[in-house]
Design a protein around this motif. Structure first.
Motif, PDB file in Angstrom:
ATOM      1  N   ARG A 137     -47.937  79.074   9.909  1.00 58.77           N
ATOM      2  CA  ARG A 137     -48.373  80.227   9.105  1.00 58.77           C
ATOM      3  C   ARG A 137     -47.956  80.072   7.647  1.00 58.77           C
ATOM      4  NH1 ARG A 137     -47.164  85.398  13.029  1.00 58.77           N
ATOM      5  NH2 ARG A 137     -48.888  85.011  14.452  1.00 58.77           N
ATOM      6  N   LEU A 138     -46.768  79.550   7.413  1.00 50.96           N
ATOM      7  CA  LEU A 138     -46.342  79.319   6.032  1.00 50.96           C
ATOM      8  C   LEU A 138     -47.271  78.302   5.371  1.00 50.96           C
ATOM      9  CD1 LEU A 138     -42.455  79.186   6.416  1.00 50.96           C
ATOM     10  CD2 LEU A 138     -43.765  80.909   5.155  1.00 50.96           C
ATOM     11  N   GLN A 139     -47.570  77.241   6.095  1.00 54.65           N
ATOM     12  CA  GLN A 139     -48.429  76.203   5.535  1.00 54.65           C
ATOM     13  C   GLN A 139     -49.847  76.718   5.290  1.00 54.65           C
ATOM     14  OE1 GLN A 139     -48.371  72.582   7.806  1.00 54.65           O
ATOM     15  NE2 GLN A 139     -48.911  71.371   6.011  1.00 54.65           N
ATOM     16  N   GLN A 140     -50.385  77.524   6.209  1.00 56.07           N
ATOM     17  CA  GLN A 140     -51.736  78.082   6.034  1.00 56.07           C
ATOM     18  C   GLN A 140     -51.831  78.927   4.777  1.00 56.07           C
ATOM     19  OE1 GLN A 140     -52.425  80.219   9.694  1.00 56.07           O
ATOM     20  NE2 GLN A 140     -53.655  78.565  10.549  1.00 56.07           N
ATOM     21  N   SER A 141     -50.742  79.580   4.419  1.00 57.04           N
ATOM     22  CA  SER A 141     -50.775  80.411   3.224  1.00 57.04           C
ATOM     23  C   SER A 141     -50.460  79.607   1.970  1.00 57.04           C
ATOM     24  CB  SER A 141     -49.799  81.589   3.370  1.00 57.04           C
ATOM     25  OG  SER A 141     -48.458  81.127   3.397  1.00 57.04           O
ATOM     26  N   GLY A 142     -50.440  78.277   2.107  1.00 63.26           N
ATOM     27  CA  GLY A 142     -50.198  77.419   0.954  1.00 63.26           C
ATOM     28  C   GLY A 142     -48.732  77.256   0.614  1.00 63.26           C
ATOM     29  N   ASN A 143     -47.864  77.603   1.542  1.00 62.85           N
ATOM     30  CA  ASN A 143     -46.434  77.566   1.314  1.00 62.85           C
ATOM     31  C   ASN A 143     -45.841  76.385   2.076  1.00 62.85           C
ATOM     32  OD1 ASN A 143     -43.656  78.044   1.374  1.00 62.85           O
ATOM     33  ND2 ASN A 143     -43.921  80.245   1.390  1.00 62.85           N
ATOM     34  N   ALA A 144     -45.297  75.416   1.352  1.00 66.96           N
ATOM     35  CA  ALA A 144     -44.726  74.224   1.979  1.00 66.96           C
ATOM     36  C   ALA A 144     -43.210  74.307   2.115  1.00 66.96           C
ATOM     37  CB  ALA A 144     -45.110  72.991   1.174  1.00 66.96           C
ATOM     38  N   LYS A 145     -42.629  75.477   1.861  1.00 63.21           N
ATOM     39  CA  LYS A 145     -41.171  75.608   1.907  1.00 63.21           C
ATOM     40  C   LYS A 145     -40.616  75.273   3.276  1.00 63.21           C
ATOM     41  CE  LYS A 145     -40.880  79.037  -1.738  1.00 63.21           C
ATOM     42  NZ  LYS A 145     -40.450  80.385  -2.105  1.00 63.21           N
ATOM     43  N   GLY A 146     -41.306  75.687   4.324  1.00 57.90           N
ATOM     44  CA  GLY A 146     -40.836  75.420   5.672  1.00 57.90           C
ATOM     45  C   GLY A 146     -40.639  73.940   5.939  1.00 57.90           C
ATOM     46  N   GLN A 147     -41.490  73.126   5.368  1.00 59.87           N
ATOM     47  CA  GLN A 147     -41.344  71.681   5.567  1.00 59.87           C
ATOM     48  C   GLN A 147     -40.051  71.174   4.941  1.00 59.87           C
ATOM     49  OE1 GLN A 147     -43.112  69.915   7.699  1.00 59.87           O
ATOM     50  NE2 GLN A 147     -41.712  68.236   7.273  1.00 59.87           N
ATOM     51  N   SER A 148     -39.586  71.815   3.858  1.00 56.57           N
ATOM     52  CA  SER A 148     -38.324  71.386   3.236  1.00 56.57           C
ATOM     53  C   SER A 148     -37.140  71.637   4.159  1.00 56.57           C
ATOM     54  CB  SER A 148     -38.114  72.088   1.892  1.00 56.57           C
ATOM     55  OG  SER A 148     -37.692  73.437   2.060  1.00 56.57           O
ATOM     56  N   TRP A 149     -37.251  72.619   5.053  1.00 51.01           N
ATOM     57  CA  TRP A 149     -36.158  72.914   5.983  1.00 51.01           C
ATOM     58  C   TRP A 149     -36.082  71.859   7.068  1.00 51.01           C
ATOM     59  CZ3 TRP A 149     -38.590  78.289   7.153  1.00 51.01           C
ATOM     60  CH2 TRP A 149     -38.682  79.026   5.968  1.00 51.01           C
ATOM     61  N   VAL A 150     -37.238  71.319   7.439  1.00 50.88           N
ATOM     62  CA  VAL A 150     -37.304  70.310   8.487  1.00 50.88           C
ATOM     63  C   VAL A 150     -36.908  68.949   7.919  1.00 50.88           C
ATOM     64  CG1 VAL A 150     -38.829  69.077  10.087  1.00 50.88           C
ATOM     65  CG2 VAL A 150     -39.069  71.561   9.788  1.00 50.88           C
ATOM     66  N   SER A 151     -37.464  68.594   6.777  1.00 50.22           N
ATOM     67  CA  SER A 151     -37.212  67.274   6.205  1.00 50.22           C
ATOM     68  C   SER A 151     -35.796  67.199   5.642  1.00 50.22           C
ATOM     69  CB  SER A 151     -38.238  66.972   5.112  1.00 50.22           C
ATOM     70  OG  SER A 151     -38.103  67.876   4.043  1.00 50.22           O
ATOM     71  N   ARG A 152     -35.373  65.997   5.361  1.00 51.24           N
ATOM     72  CA  ARG A 152     -34.051  65.799   4.768  1.00 51.24           C
ATOM     73  C   ARG A 152     -34.104  66.197   3.311  1.00 51.24           C
ATOM     74  NH1 ARG A 152     -31.880  60.308   7.658  1.00 51.24           N
ATOM     75  NH2 ARG A 152     -32.177  61.093   9.751  1.00 51.24           N
ATOM     76  N   GLY A 153     -33.009  66.655   2.789  1.00 53.37           N
ATOM     77  CA  GLY A 153     -32.949  67.065   1.396  1.00 53.37           C
ATOM     78  C   GLY A 153     -32.730  68.559   1.289  1.00 53.37           C
TER      79      GLY A 153
END
Length: 169
Positions: free
Chosen positions: A79-95
């Motif tokens: 849902r975050l990604q569908q709304s154009g929000n990539a923040k969730g991916q930063s939580w999964v990825s390293r960094g």
């Protein structure tokens, strides 16, 4: 002052820096990240529970874990990604984890889920969204230490450990 006010004050206005780590002071090194790492297996930390931390946080973390189980994390990230929000991916990825705000949490969660969390915490829907926004990045980050989403069974196992720490256990 409400429990959420205490949580917010403990975390600090921005939710970043030392505030989140200081929230569970007395648990040693890693603060929330260390505690979650010990529980979820995401890194070095103590796995002995949430200790004497903020009571609202001890109630919130199992609720967030329950919300993320059974495909909930993937649904929220989608849902975050569908709304154009990539923040969730930063939580999964390293960094670094990008922060999320209450409005973004409201967009990503089902109304019923947010209402359930608010009711359990005894706060308004807006306050519940703010509280979830403050802990969600760290919970997801610690559950995905390899920088990618584990399979559903592994995620449920990790979130199940955190869910078991709830006050009714």
């Amino acid at each position: 002052m409400s429990g959420l006010d205490d949580l917010t004050k403990s975390i600090g206005a921005s939710g970043r820096g030392g505030g989140m780590d200081d929230l569970l002071g007395g648990l040693g090194g890693g603060g929330l990240g260390g505690v979650l790492g010990g529980i979820l297996g995401g890194g070095a930390g103590r796995g002995g529970g949430l200790g004497g931390g903020n009571p609202l946080l001890r109630m919130l973390l199992p609720l967030v874990a329950s919300m993320l189980m059974n495909g909930g994390l993937k649904k929220i990230l989608g849902r975050l990604q569908q709304s154009g929000n990539a923040k969730g991916q930063s939580w999964v990825s390293r960094g670094e984890n990008e922060p999320v705000d209450a409005a973004e949490v409201r967009e990503a969660l089902d109304d019923e889920e947010l209402d359930r969390i608010a009711q359990q915490l005894g706060v308004s829907r807006e306050e519940a969204a703010e509280a979830v926004a403050r802990v969600l990045p760290d919970v997801v980050d610690q559950a995905t230490p390899e920088g990618e989403l584990p399979d559903d069974d592994e995620l449920d196992r990790k979130f199940g450990k955190l869910h078991e720490l709830g006050p009714d256990r």
